[in-house]
Write a protein that holds these residues in place. Structure first.
Motif, PDB file in Angstrom:
ATOM      1  N   ILE A 100       0.855  -1.196   0.000  1.00  0.00           N
ATOM      2  CA  ILE A 100       0.000   0.000   0.000  1.00  0.00           C
ATOM      3  C   ILE A 100       0.886   1.239   0.000  1.00  0.00           C
ATOM      4  O   ILE A 100       1.910   1.283   0.680  1.00  0.00           O
ATOM      5  CB  ILE A 100      -0.926   0.004   1.232  1.00  0.00           C
ATOM      6  CG1 ILE A 100      -1.887  -1.192   1.164  1.00  0.00           C
ATOM      7  CG2 ILE A 100      -1.711   1.298   1.328  1.00  0.00           C
ATOM      8  CD1 ILE A 100      -2.774  -1.317   2.373  1.00  0.00           C
ATOM      9  N   SER A 101       0.519   2.244  -0.753  1.00  0.00           N
ATOM     10  CA  SER A 101       1.321   3.465  -0.839  1.00  0.00           C
ATOM     11  C   SER A 101       1.360   4.181   0.501  1.00  0.00           C
ATOM     12  O   SER A 101       0.422   4.098   1.300  1.00  0.00           O
ATOM     13  CB  SER A 101       0.754   4.409  -1.901  1.00  0.00           C
ATOM     14  OG  SER A 101      -0.466   4.968  -1.467  1.00  0.00           O
ATOM     15  N   ALA A 102       2.459   4.908   0.747  1.00  0.00           N
ATOM     16  CA  ALA A 102       2.600   5.648   2.005  1.00  0.00           C
ATOM     17  C   ALA A 102       1.501   6.694   2.158  1.00  0.00           C
ATOM     18  O   ALA A 102       0.990   6.918   3.256  1.00  0.00           O
ATOM     19  CB  ALA A 102       3.975   6.308   2.061  1.00  0.00           C
ATOM     20  N   GLU A 103       1.131   7.328   1.049  1.00  0.00           N
ATOM     21  CA  GLU A 103       0.086   8.363   1.105  1.00  0.00           C
ATOM     22  C   GLU A 103      -1.248   7.769   1.540  1.00  0.00           C
ATOM     23  O   GLU A 103      -1.955   8.314   2.384  1.00  0.00           O
ATOM     24  CB  GLU A 103      -0.069   9.031  -0.258  1.00  0.00           C
ATOM     25  CG  GLU A 103      -1.085  10.163  -0.262  1.00  0.00           C
ATOM     26  CD  GLU A 103      -1.223  10.819  -1.634  1.00  0.00           C
ATOM     27  OE1 GLU A 103      -2.112  11.677  -1.771  1.00  0.00           O
ATOM     28  OE2 GLU A 103      -0.445  10.471  -2.536  1.00  0.00           O
ATOM     29  N   ALA A 104      -1.596   6.610   0.967  1.00  0.00           N
ATOM     30  CA  ALA A 104      -2.854   5.951   1.332  1.00  0.00           C
ATOM     31  C   ALA A 104      -2.816   5.490   2.783  1.00  0.00           C
ATOM     32  O   ALA A 104      -3.802   5.600   3.518  1.00  0.00           O
ATOM     33  CB  ALA A 104      -3.109   4.769   0.403  1.00  0.00           C
ATOM     34  N   LEU A 105      -1.662   4.977   3.200  1.00  0.00           N
ATOM     35  CA  LEU A 105      -1.532   4.495   4.574  1.00  0.00           C
ATOM     36  C   LEU A 105      -1.646   5.638   5.575  1.00  0.00           C
ATOM     37  O   LEU A 105      -2.217   5.492   6.652  1.00  0.00           O
ATOM     38  CB  LEU A 105      -0.187   3.772   4.741  1.00  0.00           C
ATOM     39  CG  LEU A 105      -0.043   2.829   5.942  1.00  0.00           C
ATOM     40  CD1 LEU A 105      -1.140   1.786   5.941  1.00  0.00           C
ATOM     41  CD2 LEU A 105       1.319   2.163   5.916  1.00  0.00           C
ATOM     42  N   ASN A 106      -1.098   6.804   5.226  1.00  0.00           N
ATOM     43  CA  ASN A 106      -1.212   7.990   6.085  1.00  0.00           C
ATOM     44  C   ASN A 106      -2.669   8.347   6.352  1.00  0.00           C
ATOM     45  O   ASN A 106      -3.036   8.774   7.448  1.00  0.00           O
ATOM     46  CB  ASN A 106      -0.503   9.174   5.427  1.00  0.00           C
ATOM     47  CG  ASN A 106       0.891   9.384   5.985  1.00  0.00           C
ATOM     48  OD1 ASN A 106       1.144   9.095   7.147  1.00  0.00           O
ATOM     49  ND2 ASN A 106       1.788   9.865   5.156  1.00  0.00           N
ATOM     50  N   LYS A 107      -3.513   8.194   5.339  1.00  0.00           N
ATOM     51  CA  LYS A 107      -4.927   8.541   5.480  1.00  0.00           C
ATOM     52  C   LYS A 107      -5.725   7.412   6.121  1.00  0.00           C
ATOM     53  O   LYS A 107      -6.753   7.639   6.740  1.00  0.00           O
ATOM     54  CB  LYS A 107      -5.517   8.884   4.099  1.00  0.00           C
ATOM     55  CG  LYS A 107      -4.911  10.134   3.465  1.00  0.00           C
ATOM     56  CD  LYS A 107      -5.552  10.441   2.144  1.00  0.00           C
ATOM     57  CE  LYS A 107      -4.912  11.669   1.494  1.00  0.00           C
ATOM     58  NZ  LYS A 107      -5.057  12.882   2.320  1.00  0.00           N
ATOM     59  N   PHE A 108      -5.231   6.182   5.967  1.00  0.00           N
ATOM     60  CA  PHE A 108      -5.971   5.017   6.428  1.00  0.00           C
ATOM     61  C   PHE A 108      -5.758   4.737   7.918  1.00  0.00           C
ATOM     62  O   PHE A 108      -6.690   4.378   8.637  1.00  0.00           O
ATOM     63  CB  PHE A 108      -5.548   3.798   5.599  1.00  0.00           C
ATOM     64  CG  PHE A 108      -6.292   2.538   5.921  1.00  0.00           C
ATOM     65  CD1 PHE A 108      -7.631   2.413   5.600  1.00  0.00           C
ATOM     66  CD2 PHE A 108      -5.652   1.470   6.527  1.00  0.00           C
ATOM     67  CE1 PHE A 108      -8.330   1.249   5.886  1.00  0.00           C
ATOM     68  CE2 PHE A 108      -6.336   0.301   6.826  1.00  0.00           C
ATOM     69  CZ  PHE A 108      -7.681   0.197   6.493  1.00  0.00           C
ATOM     70  N   LEU A 109      -4.516   4.910   8.393  1.00  0.00           N
ATOM     71  CA  LEU A 109      -4.202   4.569   9.777  1.00  0.00           C
ATOM     72  C   LEU A 109      -5.014   5.330  10.818  1.00  0.00           C
ATOM     73  O   LEU A 109      -5.462   4.737  11.810  1.00  0.00           O
ATOM     74  CB  LEU A 109      -2.703   4.758  10.041  1.00  0.00           C
ATOM     75  CG  LEU A 109      -1.809   3.577   9.660  1.00  0.00           C
ATOM     76  CD1 LEU A 109      -0.353   3.908   9.940  1.00  0.00           C
ATOM     77  CD2 LEU A 109      -2.208   2.318  10.417  1.00  0.00           C
ATOM     78  N   PRO A 110      -5.242   6.654  10.658  1.00  0.00           N
ATOM     79  CA  PRO A 110      -6.072   7.342  11.664  1.00  0.00           C
ATOM     80  C   PRO A 110      -7.468   6.749  11.785  1.00  0.00           C
ATOM     81  O   PRO A 110      -8.025   6.706  12.885  1.00  0.00           O
ATOM     82  CB  PRO A 110      -6.127   8.786  11.130  1.00  0.00           C
ATOM     83  CG  PRO A 110      -4.897   8.935  10.327  1.00  0.00           C
ATOM     84  CD  PRO A 110      -4.667   7.603   9.682  1.00  0.00           C
ATOM     85  N   ILE A 111      -8.023   6.272  10.674  1.00  0.00           N
ATOM     86  CA  ILE A 111      -9.353   5.647  10.718  1.00  0.00           C
ATOM     87  C   ILE A 111      -9.302   4.377  11.546  1.00  0.00           C
ATOM     88  O   ILE A 111     -10.160   4.139  12.413  1.00  0.00           O
ATOM     89  CB  ILE A 111      -9.850   5.336   9.291  1.00  0.00           C
ATOM     90  CG1 ILE A 111      -9.978   6.631   8.484  1.00  0.00           C
ATOM     91  CG2 ILE A 111     -11.191   4.601   9.336  1.00  0.00           C
ATOM     92  CD1 ILE A 111     -10.342   6.403   7.034  1.00  0.00           C
ATOM     93  N   ILE A 112      -8.279   3.542  11.281  1.00  0.00           N
ATOM     94  CA  ILE A 112      -8.116   2.295  12.034  1.00  0.00           C
ATOM     95  C   ILE A 112      -7.981   2.590  13.525  1.00  0.00           C
ATOM     96  O   ILE A 112      -8.615   1.956  14.377  1.00  0.00           O
ATOM     97  CB  ILE A 112      -6.874   1.529  11.536  1.00  0.00           C
ATOM     98  CG1 ILE A 112      -7.146   0.913  10.154  1.00  0.00           C
ATOM     99  CG2 ILE A 112      -6.470   0.436  12.525  1.00  0.00           C
ATOM    100  CD1 ILE A 112      -8.090  -0.252  10.187  1.00  0.00           C
ATOM    101  N   ILE A 113      -7.140   3.578  13.854  1.00  0.00           N
ATOM    102  CA  ILE A 113      -6.880   3.898  15.262  1.00  0.00           C
ATOM    103  C   ILE A 113      -8.136   4.415  15.955  1.00  0.00           C
ATOM    104  O   ILE A 113      -8.465   4.023  17.080  1.00  0.00           O
ATOM    105  CB  ILE A 113      -5.728   4.908  15.365  1.00  0.00           C
ATOM    106  CG1 ILE A 113      -4.422   4.258  14.885  1.00  0.00           C
ATOM    107  CG2 ILE A 113      -5.561   5.406  16.795  1.00  0.00           C
ATOM    108  CD1 ILE A 113      -3.273   5.227  14.708  1.00  0.00           C
TER     109      ILE A 113
END
Length: 258
Positions: A100-113
């Motif tokens: 997964i791209s770093a940009e997508a992961l940056n946006k995705f992780l706060p949702i998971i948390i």
């Protein structure tokens, strides 16, 4: 290499968060909800933040796991199938997150948390006083395989809240008491952390200086937390835990999206 020693405030922050995360993780799980946001807000790219978190988490989860094992609150032979399924799930989850791209992961992780924080806030689990292990059989093996793979995959893919998910799901699936469920959670969490860490190391996505610095204090926090969990239980830590997580996740979401 991240310049840890050029910023003493960062070192102090990571040490305090490592201690607190180890303490919380040993009691109720979810220490990654503190460590991952801190690593991200310190400036690490998301993949390296996840890999570095795995290194520090291994120290904490191993310390707690050994403590529960010595208190006879975890039977490694009985849970062998769950351990194997967890390792497989963690391997696949870690491989998936690394494509997964770093940009997508940056946006995705706060949702998971944030979702993990909400889940922890409203999940009451099920209280059971039984000190017996569940009955062996096909149903038990099926439960162990599905639970182990699913939570191992999640831990490899994201990680925050895995220990809490293990404890809550084990209370429900096996009708064990909170201490047996916690012992299982800490040990399975260590397995998935270790497998995931190996993948991140191979891919060169671990900051060893940060991970070792935080991991040292996680050992201390985990040792104290595990003994506190065995003696007192986990309810007293929840309000502080939820408050810190929501604040940090909100900050991460603001930085990622706005």
């Amino acid at each position: 290499m991240f310049e840890l020693f050029s910023d003493p405030n960062l070192l102090i922050t990571l040490s305090l968060v490592g201690f607190l995360a180890g303490f919380i993780d040993a009691i109720a799980g979810g220490g990654g909800l503190l460590t991952v946001p801190v690593l991200l807000t310190s400036g690490l790219p998301p993949h390296i933040a996840l890999g570095t978190n795995k290194l520090s988490a291994c120290f904490g989860s191993l310390t707690a796991s050994v403590t529960f094992y010595r208190k006879k609150l975890f039977n490694p032979i009985f849970w062998l199938l769950a351990a194997i399924a967890t390792a497989i799930g963690a391997l696949i989850g870690t491989i998936v997150v690394n494509v997964i791209s770093a940009e997508a992961l940056n946006k995705f992780l706060p949702i998971i948390i944030l979702l993990c924080a909400v889940y922890t806030l409203f999940s009451k689990g099920c209280v059971n006083d039984s000190t017996a292990l569940p009955q062996t059989g096909l149903l038990l093996r099926l439960k162990q395989s599905i639970q182990g793979f699913a939570l191992g995959f999640y831990d490899g893919f994201a990680g925050p809240g895995t220990g809490t998910f293990w404890t809550v799901s084990s209370l429900s699936l096996y009708k064990m008491n909170i201490l047996l469920s916690s012992g299982l959670a800490r040990s399975m969490n260590f397995i998935s952390n270790a497998v995931s860490l190996l993948v991140f190391v191979v891919l060169g996505q671990v900051d060893f200086v940060l991970g070792l610095a935080m991991g040292l204090f996680m050992v201390i926090g985990s040792w104290i937390g595990a003994h506190s969990a065995i003696k007192y239980g986990s309810k007293f830590i929840r309000p502080i835990f939820i408050g810190v997580v929501v604040i940090m996740a909100t900050k991460l979401a603001y930085n990622a999206w706005f």
